[in-house]
Scaffold this motif. Structure first.
Motif, PDB file in Angstrom:
ATOM      1  N   LEU A   1      12.477   0.776   1.189  1.00 30.29           N
ATOM      2  CA  LEU A   1      13.767   1.442   1.409  1.00 30.29           C
ATOM      3  C   LEU A   1      13.930   2.648   0.486  1.00 30.29           C
ATOM      4  CD1 LEU A   1      16.398   1.111   3.085  1.00 30.29           C
ATOM      5  CD2 LEU A   1      17.352  -0.137   1.138  1.00 30.29           C
ATOM      6  N   LEU A   2      13.579   2.476  -0.781  1.00 32.20           N
ATOM      7  CA  LEU A   2      13.710   3.566  -1.756  1.00 32.20           C
ATOM      8  C   LEU A   2      12.785   4.732  -1.400  1.00 32.20           C
ATOM      9  CD1 LEU A   2      13.858   1.569  -5.123  1.00 32.20           C
ATOM     10  CD2 LEU A   2      15.690   2.957  -4.136  1.00 32.20           C
ATOM     11  N   HIS A   3      11.560   4.409  -0.995  1.00 32.06           N
ATOM     12  CA  HIS A   3      10.584   5.455  -0.715  1.00 32.06           C
ATOM     13  C   HIS A   3      10.843   6.178   0.609  1.00 32.06           C
ATOM     14  CE1 HIS A   3       8.090   3.695  -3.940  1.00 32.06           C
ATOM     15  NE2 HIS A   3       7.523   4.883  -3.977  1.00 32.06           N
ATOM     16  N   SER A   4      11.606   5.577   1.485  1.00 35.24           N
ATOM     17  CA  SER A   4      11.896   6.215   2.767  1.00 35.24           C
ATOM     18  C   SER A   4      13.301   6.815   2.788  1.00 35.24           C
ATOM     19  CB  SER A   4      11.715   5.217   3.906  1.00 35.24           C
ATOM     20  OG  SER A   4      12.484   4.042   3.675  1.00 35.24           O
TER      21      SER A   4
ATOM     22  N   ILE B   1      13.519   8.551  -9.065  1.00 32.31           N
ATOM     23  CA  ILE B   1      12.069   8.738  -9.002  1.00 32.31           C
ATOM     24  C   ILE B   1      11.356   7.708  -9.863  1.00 32.31           C
ATOM     25  CG2 ILE B   1      10.189  10.304  -9.646  1.00 32.31           C
ATOM     26  CD1 ILE B   1      12.061  12.628  -8.885  1.00 32.31           C
ATOM     27  N   MET B   2      11.868   7.468 -11.070  1.00 34.86           N
ATOM     28  CA  MET B   2      11.219   6.533 -11.981  1.00 34.86           C
ATOM     29  C   MET B   2      11.272   5.097 -11.467  1.00 34.86           C
ATOM     30  SD  MET B   2      12.070   8.031 -15.806  1.00 34.86           S
ATOM     31  CE  MET B   2      13.840   8.253 -15.571  1.00 34.86           C
ATOM     32  N   VAL B   3      12.365   4.726 -10.816  1.00 33.94           N
ATOM     33  CA  VAL B   3      12.454   3.381 -10.225  1.00 33.94           C
ATOM     34  C   VAL B   3      11.399   3.230  -9.126  1.00 33.94           C
ATOM     35  CG1 VAL B   3      13.889   1.833  -8.836  1.00 33.94           C
ATOM     36  CG2 VAL B   3      14.887   3.035 -10.790  1.00 33.94           C
ATOM     37  N   CYS B   4      11.234   4.259  -8.323  1.00 34.61           N
ATOM     38  CA  CYS B   4      10.207   4.221  -7.268  1.00 34.61           C
ATOM     39  C   CYS B   4       8.805   4.100  -7.864  1.00 34.61           C
ATOM     40  CB  CYS B   4      10.289   5.484  -6.409  1.00 34.61           C
ATOM     41  SG  CYS B   4      11.752   5.581  -5.349  1.00 34.61           S
ATOM     42  N   VAL B   5       8.538   4.878  -8.906  1.00 34.98           N
ATOM     43  CA  VAL B   5       7.216   4.846  -9.532  1.00 34.98           C
ATOM     44  C   VAL B   5       6.977   3.505 -10.217  1.00 34.98           C
ATOM     45  CG1 VAL B   5       5.733   5.924 -11.264  1.00 34.98           C
ATOM     46  CG2 VAL B   5       7.147   7.348  -9.793  1.00 34.98           C
TER      47      VAL B   5
ATOM     48  N   SER C   1       0.828  -1.214   0.000  1.00 37.68           N
ATOM     49  CA  SER C   1       0.000   0.000   0.000  1.00 37.68           C
ATOM     50  C   SER C   1       0.858   1.259   0.000  1.00 37.68           C
ATOM     51  CB  SER C   1      -0.925   0.007   1.218  1.00 37.68           C
ATOM     52  OG  SER C   1      -1.938  -0.956   1.092  1.00 37.68           O
ATOM     53  N   PHE C   2       1.940   1.237   0.750  1.00 40.15           N
ATOM     54  CA  PHE C   2       2.864   2.372   0.804  1.00 40.15           C
ATOM     55  C   PHE C   2       3.447   2.652  -0.579  1.00 40.15           C
ATOM     56  CE2 PHE C   2       7.280   3.906   1.995  1.00 40.15           C
ATOM     57  CZ  PHE C   2       6.882   5.162   2.407  1.00 40.15           C
ATOM     58  N   SER C   3       3.770   1.594  -1.308  1.00 40.68           N
ATOM     59  CA  SER C   3       4.330   1.756  -2.658  1.00 40.68           C
ATOM     60  C   SER C   3       3.290   2.280  -3.635  1.00 40.68           C
ATOM     61  CB  SER C   3       4.882   0.414  -3.160  1.00 40.68           C
ATOM     62  OG  SER C   3       5.934  -0.046  -2.345  1.00 40.68           O
TER      63      SER C   3
END
Length: 537
Positions: free
Chosen positions: A207-210, A350-354, A48-50
């Motif tokens: 990890l990436l998003h935080s 950013i693109m890897v996270c998205v 959900s966080f992702s």
């Protein structure tokens, strides 16, 4: 030493107990354990966080100006601080938490992959149970597909605009749609054959998003040559709704522009029903799933607020950012701060996270469709779990196909992309609100789980329902001025079609609880999705 060994043995003994309790609860709800239940609370939260990922709004800050998505001026109205938009964001976060709390209480009591539509079925009186589930399910399916489309198509736009930095590459609608298709295929493959890999990608995404995005924000603030004032960030009003210069702040009022601006913030905070859809794969689901819902909204809001502030304070020249030839204001901000190579590197992060966001959106989408098919809402062909990979492969590719279809109109319409975000937001929030409303009206049918709001339950439910009703109206209104065939908000059309389809079975007297009832009705000529609804006999 002996105590440590004893504690370890007790932990091991408790694992089968938790597994048995989860399976017993699922059996109580009428299902057997088909999916592999090996996800922890952290994994459940991570999905959900992702999906909520606060980076989604970066896609819309100018995305589509050169890629056949949406006109730049239409998009800037949603993102730039307008009429104290920071305060609006805080309001939206608070109200979204009410919705999340209401959903968390329900999923604690009813932890199944079907999610909202099954909640409606359980909470509604028997005589309208199937109909409530049917309506909720189709709105949830519409929203799920639209969210997957919006996320991954937006990523395709980011890739196109980033590829044009310092090169001769020219982004077009066709190229962007091709990139979008390739992304969907890759996400479908990972979801189909990498079920165990998803857990590790989930950890990577958290990890990436935080940590990753925290470093991103710190780097932007530290490297920026100059910083904007607090007055600029918190009080500047910008109206980008005027296609020909006259925006809605003049034709209507600044409040209308602010209401339009709610869309992107609210759209970002969607998809947290994923924790419910993955509850059949989560250990100790009656606690893990509701905590996943609440924590994902809360954590995303905190990190998202940090990202917004860091970028707004670091704008070097507002006019050049708005009118950037690149067509992506965030990319322009990063170029102004780090230069082209540095901007490309940070946009890649950013693109890897998205990408992870789109990947897990498809995961959630496929589980919802699997549950819906299992209960007869979709053809039973899709009620299938692959024996080897323990994944609903058929619904995974159905999700990919429908997402692609929803993006095809972007080839000829400049508003298709923004319409997809409105459709996603309305579809999902209606499906979130219906079971909350049903539980509010018929509280006796609500057998609470361990996550219990107690005395605050009905107050939370009422606030959540009222907010969902408000945004449903707002997101059907036009966002660009003047209104013509290219700027018309087509969201009411899409939502209306789903609503029409959802109610026609009831009007035709079809028993939605009977397996194959829809197919039988169509064969008998009672049901024709391409014609007007027949009159009730």
């Amino acid at each position: 030493m002996s105590r440590s060994l004893g504690d370890s043995k007790n932990m091991e003994a408790r694992k089968p107990d938790v597994q048995a309790r989860d399976e017993d609860k699922l059996a109580e709800l009428g299902y057997k354990q088909d999916l592999n239940r090996d996800w922890s609370m952290l994994h459940n939260f991570g999905v959900s966080f992702s999906i909520i990922t606060f980076l989604i709004w970066l896609e819309y800050w100018g995305t589509g100006c050169h890629v056949g998505g949406v006109d730049r001026r239409q998009l800037l109205q949603f993102i730039h601080p307008q009429d104290k938009d920071i305060e609006i964001c805080r309001l939206i976060i608070t109200l979204a938490m009410f919705v999340a709390a209401g959903m968390a209480e329900i999923v604690s009591a009813i932890p199944t992959s079907g999610g909202p539509y099954f909640w409606s079925a359980i909470l509604a009186p028997k005589h309208i149970s199937a109909f409530a589930a049917w309506v909720t399910g189709w709105f949830n399916l519409l929203g799920q597909v639209a969210v997957t489309t919006g996320i991954t198509f937006g990523l395709a736009g980011l890739i196109s605009t980033t590829a044009s930095v310092g090169t001769s590459y020219e982004a077009t609608a066709g190229k962007t749609l091709g990139i979008f298709a390739a992304l969907l295929v890759s996400q479908g493959i990972i979801n189909s054959f990498g079920v165990h890999l998803l857990r590790y990608l989930n950890n990577t995404s958290i990890l990436l998003h935080s940590v990753g995005i925290s470093c991103f924000c710190i780097a932007v603030l530290a490297k920026a040559p100059t910083h904007q004032s607090a007055k600029f960030v918190f009080s500047t009003f910008y109206d980008g709704t005027g296609v020909e210069g006259i925006g809605w702040s003049i034709r209507a009022s600044p409040a209308y522009v602010a209401a339009c601006g709610v869309l992107m913030s609210q759209y970002t905070i969607t998809g947290f029903d994923a924790s419910a859809h993955l509850s059949e794969e989560t250990r100790n689901a009656q606690w893990s799933a509701p905590l996943g819902v609440i924590m994902s909204v809360g954590c995303s809001s905190i990190f998202g607020f940090f990202v917004i502030l860091s970028l707004l304070f670091s704008i070097q020249d507002f006019e050049s950012t708005v009118n950037s030839d690149i067509g992506q204001p965030v990319t322009q901000i990063l170029i102004d701060i780090f230069g082209e190579p540095g901007a490309i590197a940070l946009m890649t992060l950013i693109m890897v996270c998205v990408y992870h966001c789109g990947l897990f959106s498809m995961t959630s989408n496929s589980r919802m469709m699997f549950g819906f098919a299992r209960d007869g809402g979709l053809p039973h062909f899709f009620d299938n779990v692959d024996a080897k990979f323990r994944a609903p492969i058929r619904t995974i590719w159905l999700a990919a196909f429908l997402s692609f279809l929803l993006a095809v109109p972007s080839l000829g319409s400049t508003v298709a992309f923004s319409a997809a975000t409105s459709i996603a937001t309305i579809g999902l929030y209606i499906s979130y609100g219906l079971p909350i409303l049903v539980g509010l009206i018929w509280p006796r049918n609500f057998d609470k789980g361990p996550f219990n709001l107690r005395f605050a339950s009905r107050i939370v439910a009422l606030v959540a329902v009222l907010w969902i009703g408000f945004i449903t109206i707002i997101f059907c209104l036009p966002t660009a001025n003047p209104v013509d065939s290219q700027t018309l908000n087509y969201t009411p059309v899409a939502v209306g079609i789903v609503a029409l389809w959802a109610v026609q079975a009831e009007r035709l007297g079809i028993d939605l609880e009977e397996p194959g009832a829809l197919e039988k009705a169509e064969a008998e000529g009672k049901l024709d999705v391409d014609a007007d609804i027949a009159k009730t006999k």
